[in-house]
Design an enzyme around this catalytic site. Structure first.
Site, PDB file in Angstrom:
ATOM      1  N   ASP A 170      48.508  50.204  77.010  1.00 28.40           N
ATOM      2  CA  ASP A 170      47.604  50.067  75.866  1.00 28.40           C
ATOM      3  C   ASP A 170      46.302  49.329  76.231  1.00 28.40           C
ATOM      4  OD1 ASP A 170      47.219  50.893  73.283  1.00 28.40           O
ATOM      5  OD2 ASP A 170      48.096  49.097  72.369  1.00 28.40           O
ATOM      6  N   LYS A 193      39.573  48.883  74.903  1.00 29.04           N
ATOM      7  CA  LYS A 193      40.711  48.209  74.277  1.00 29.04           C
ATOM      8  C   LYS A 193      41.617  47.639  75.371  1.00 29.04           C
ATOM      9  CE  LYS A 193      44.936  49.137  71.564  1.00 29.04           C
ATOM     10  NZ  LYS A 193      45.680  50.088  70.703  1.00 29.04           N
ATOM     11  N   ASP A 211      50.917  46.714  63.766  1.00 28.27           N
ATOM     12  CA  ASP A 211      50.841  47.648  64.889  1.00 28.27           C
ATOM     13  C   ASP A 211      49.478  48.342  64.949  1.00 28.27           C
ATOM     14  OD1 ASP A 211      51.673  48.991  67.120  1.00 28.27           O
ATOM     15  OD2 ASP A 211      52.987  50.399  66.072  1.00 28.27           O
ATOM     16  N   ASP A 249      51.685  46.389  73.845  1.00 28.93           N
ATOM     17  CA  ASP A 249      51.694  46.565  72.389  1.00 28.93           C
ATOM     18  C   ASP A 249      53.116  46.786  71.901  1.00 28.93           C
ATOM     19  OD1 ASP A 249      51.219  47.074  69.754  1.00 28.93           O
ATOM     20  OD2 ASP A 249      50.207  49.005  70.060  1.00 28.93           O
ATOM     21  N   LYS A 254      57.538  48.221  67.047  1.00 32.66           N
ATOM     22  CA  LYS A 254      57.711  49.634  67.376  1.00 32.66           C
ATOM     23  C   LYS A 254      59.179  49.934  67.638  1.00 32.66           C
ATOM     24  CE  LYS A 254      53.253  50.521  69.594  1.00 32.66           C
ATOM     25  NZ  LYS A 254      52.800  51.578  68.686  1.00 32.66           N
ATOM     26  N   ARG A 286      42.290  48.333  66.470  1.00 27.41           N
ATOM     27  CA  ARG A 286      41.047  48.355  65.679  1.00 27.41           C
ATOM     28  C   ARG A 286      40.608  46.937  65.327  1.00 27.41           C
ATOM     29  NH1 ARG A 286      43.807  52.085  61.249  1.00 27.41           N
ATOM     30  NH2 ARG A 286      44.932  52.706  63.104  1.00 27.41           N
ATOM     31  N   GLU A 343      46.684  47.175  65.696  1.00 29.61           N
ATOM     32  CA  GLU A 343      46.032  45.982  66.239  1.00 29.61           C
ATOM     33  C   GLU A 343      44.771  46.313  67.038  1.00 29.61           C
ATOM     34  OE1 GLU A 343      48.290  47.607  67.817  1.00 29.61           O
ATOM     35  OE2 GLU A 343      47.409  47.726  69.807  1.00 29.61           O
TER      36      GLU A 343
HETATM   37  N1  BES Z   1      48.563  51.640  70.886  1.00 33.40           N
HETATM   38  C1  BES Z   1      48.964  52.332  69.735  1.00 33.40           C
HETATM   39  C2  BES Z   1      48.569  53.806  69.726  1.00 33.40           C
HETATM   40  C3  BES Z   1      49.234  54.678  70.747  1.00 33.40           C
HETATM   41  C4  BES Z   1      50.346  55.423  70.423  1.00 33.40           C
HETATM   42  C5  BES Z   1      48.701  54.811  72.005  1.00 33.40           C
HETATM   43  C6  BES Z   1      50.930  56.255  71.352  1.00 33.40           C
HETATM   44  C7  BES Z   1      49.286  55.650  72.937  1.00 33.40           C
HETATM   45  C8  BES Z   1      50.390  56.373  72.609  1.00 33.40           C
HETATM   46  C9  BES Z   1      48.309  51.696  68.505  1.00 33.40           C
HETATM   47  O1  BES Z   1      48.098  50.330  68.581  1.00 33.40           O
HETATM   48  C10 BES Z   1      49.224  51.909  67.341  1.00 33.40           C
HETATM   49  O2  BES Z   1      50.298  51.396  67.363  1.00 33.40           O
HETATM   50  N2  BES Z   1      48.762  52.664  66.361  1.00 33.40           N
HETATM   51  C11 BES Z   1      49.533  52.940  65.203  1.00 33.40           C
HETATM   52  C12 BES Z   1      48.636  52.819  64.000  1.00 33.40           C
HETATM   53  C13 BES Z   1      49.355  52.908  62.673  1.00 33.40           C
HETATM   54  C14 BES Z   1      50.215  51.703  62.479  1.00 33.40           C
HETATM   55  C15 BES Z   1      48.334  53.020  61.576  1.00 33.40           C
HETATM   56  C16 BES Z   1      50.071  54.354  65.328  1.00 33.40           C
HETATM   57  O3  BES Z   1      49.334  55.239  65.775  1.00 33.40           O
HETATM   58  O4  BES Z   1      51.239  54.562  65.014  1.00 33.40           O
HETATM   59 ZN    ZN Z   2      47.913  49.565  70.436  1.00 31.98          ZN
HETATM   60 MN    MN Z   3      49.802  49.216  67.975  1.00 26.57          MN
END
Ligand code: BES
Ligand code: ZN
Ligand code: MN
Length: 508
Positions: A288, A265, A347, A270, A277, A351, A349
């Site tokens: 990220d 990834k 967010d 992000d 966020k 996947r 993104e």
């Molecule tokens: N890059 C983040 C996940 C992440 C969070 C990585 C903390 C490292 C530390 C990912 O893109 C994300 O934002 N995921 C969301 C998904 C949700 C919206 C379903 C999450 O985990 O909050």
């Molecule tokens: Zn992310």
């Molecule tokens: Mn994200």
């Protein structure tokens, strides 16, 4: 760090600092006794008053005298013999690195023979040298030169009196140096700030890497991605002024053999996009792209080690930003696979870009596909910072990955991918939606990916909790950890050995 192996008697070797591992709860070795005598019993007295008895996590530094050729002696606790592993040696070495660093010592020697009787000398040497190098890493690209700042370790000599040990140690040194270069590349890329590392920047680094190692690098820009139909990836990228890239690196270490594909990834920053966020810790989201960094680092190390395997690295690189042109919640994207995706949270993104990379992987007829991604915050909740989550569609692959993790100290823990979880991704208006609600967030993210990982063996590694560290711990300085490089190199090395054994066995 310059590392050499020397066949020399420990008591005749001149060095600013002699490092010696000490096992807890065991009588002093002959060497330790000799040193203690030369030092008029200092070591024995430290043990008598329980200041240092070889416990894990403790060190003792004493200055030498005219009877010794070393200026200092650094005793490093290795813990109880039966609890000693390669990982405990890496940690002990990290402790030694800190002790040297604090004292601004830049040159030292390590006594190999006393390290352990539980592990082969080459294994112990590799663990120690790896731990020392990994702990000595610093990211200082943006700091002004400062003569007050301790410099990194410049020279390490491994001392042994035996011939076979010297041969094993030399190989261990070469191996660990190659692996550490891979880890350092990954850490450097993760630590690089978002303003510097655009998708184009990652592509340039990949091009340089290919030129240096003889790999092949192919980069698809926005127009090519549009032509090919990378709808999910382009959807994420559209809110950023920086154009996306799909970076492909090919390493050929074997004759005609299907490649192992490594997908990373590569979200260079992000922000969450329109589903922005919260501000707190948002700066950390420059990490990220740690999955991408792991893939680059692994390919570099594999090429330096000349692993007899074919590898293809695929990195979808984008930036997730809010703007007048950004993806909106409710938008429907058509992915490369043809499947449509209702984006309910911009967010989620990672996947989306991985979906298209997983579909693209099919074209290369992979032997197996492993993706590495900082995918879900839920992974941090489930496993914290001590293991990455492991999911996939092939038991043997997952088992071998988990074993590799135990060996190298980058641990993985499995989560189930039962079909029931897939129901959380059903959409009324598209083939899938990109979020599955709060329950089992790491699993539903993997369940989403599974729709695109068709017709090949696939493993998914969620490194959200392990790619970045706020504080220094053991051999991982604060910042990007490079997690995954040693894991994948360990995994691939063992895979090569299995293949080679199978080949020799099938010969008449
Ligand atoms: N890059 C983040 C996940 C992440 C969070 C990585 C903390 C490292 C530390 C990912 O893109 C994300 O934002 N995921 C969301 C998904 C949700 C919206 C379903 C999450 O985990 O909050
Ligand atoms: Zn992310
Ligand atoms: Mn994200």
């Amino acid at each position: 760090m310059e590392i050499s192996v020397l066949q020399d008697s420990v008591l005749d070797h001149a060095t600013p600092c002699l490092m010696l591992g000490v096992v807890a709860g065991k009588p002093a070795t002959p060497l330790l006794q000799q040193l203690d005598e030369a030092l008029d019993g200092v070591i024995g007295r430290a043990a008598d008053c329980r200041e240092f008895c070889g416990e894990a996590g403790r060190t003792l530094l004493v200055h030498g005298n005219r009877r010794l050729t070393c200026e200092r002696l650094l005793l490093v606790g290795l813990g109880k013999e039966k609890e000693m592993t390669a990982e405990s040696l890496r940690r002990a070495a990290a402790l030694a690195a800190t002790a040297l660093h604090e004292r601004r010592l830049q040159s030292c020697a390590l006594v190999l023979n006393d390290l352990t009787s539980r592990l082969p000398v080459a294994v112990a040497a590799e663990a120690w040298v790896e731990g020392l190098q990994l702990a000595d890493y610093r990211f200082q690209n943006y700091l002004a030169a400062d003569p007050q700042r301790p410099a990194p370790l410049a020279r390490l000599t491994l001392l042994t009196d035996s011939d076979p040990a010297a041969v094993g140690a030399k190989q261990a040194v070469l191996r660990s140096q190659a692996v550490c270069r891979g880890v350092f590349l990954a850490r450097d890329l993760v630590n690089e700030p978002g303003n510097v590392k655009s998708p184009a920047f990652l592509a340039e680094r990949a091009t340089e890497l290919a030129a240096e190692t003889g790999m092949e690098c192919t980069v698809l820009g926005r127009e090519a991605l549009e032509r090919e139909g990378f709808g999910a990836l382009l959807g994420v990228a559209q809110g950023s002024l920086r154009e996306p890239r799909l970076i492909r690196l090919d390493y050929r270490g074997a004759a005609d053999e299907r490649p192992v594909i490594l997908i990373g990834k590569g979200v260079v920053f992000d922000s969450g996009g329109i589903s922005l966020k919260p501000g707190e810790n948002m700066d950390q989201m420059k990490m990220d792209m740690a999955g991408a960094a792991t893939v680059f680092g692994t390919l570099l190390a594999a090429a330096l080690l000349r692993l007899p395997v074919n590898l293809t690295g695929l990195v979808p690189a984008v930036e997730n930003m809010p703007s007048g042109n950004a993806l909106r919640p409710g938008d429907i994207l058509t992915s490369l696979s043809g499947k449509t995706i209702e984006v309910l949270n911009t967010d989620a993104e990672g996947r989306l870009i991985l979906a298209d990379a997983l579909s693209y992987a099919q074209r290369f007829k992979p032997r197996e596909v492993i993706d590495v991604a900082t995918l879900t915050g839920a992974c941090v909740i489930a496993l914290g910072h001590h293991a990455a989550a492991l999911l996939g569609n092939h038991r043997g692959l997952l088992r071998r990955l988990q074993q590799a993790g135990e060996i190298c100290g980058e641990r993985l823990w499995p989560l189930p991918l039962w079909k029931e979880y897939g129901q959380q991704l059903k959409s009324e208006v598209a083939d899938l939606k990109n979020i599955g609600g709060r329950p089992a967030g790491t699993i539903t993210a993997a369940a989403f990916l599974e729709h695109f990982a068709r017709d090949y063996r696939w493993a998914h590694i969620d490194i959200a909790g392990t790619a970045w560290q706020e504080k220094t711990a053991d051999y991982r300085p604060a910042g990007g950890t490079g997690f995954g490089v040693r894991l994948l190199i360990t995994y691939l090395s063992r895979l090569c050995r299995v293949t080679e054994n199978a080949l020799t066995q099938s010969r008449p």
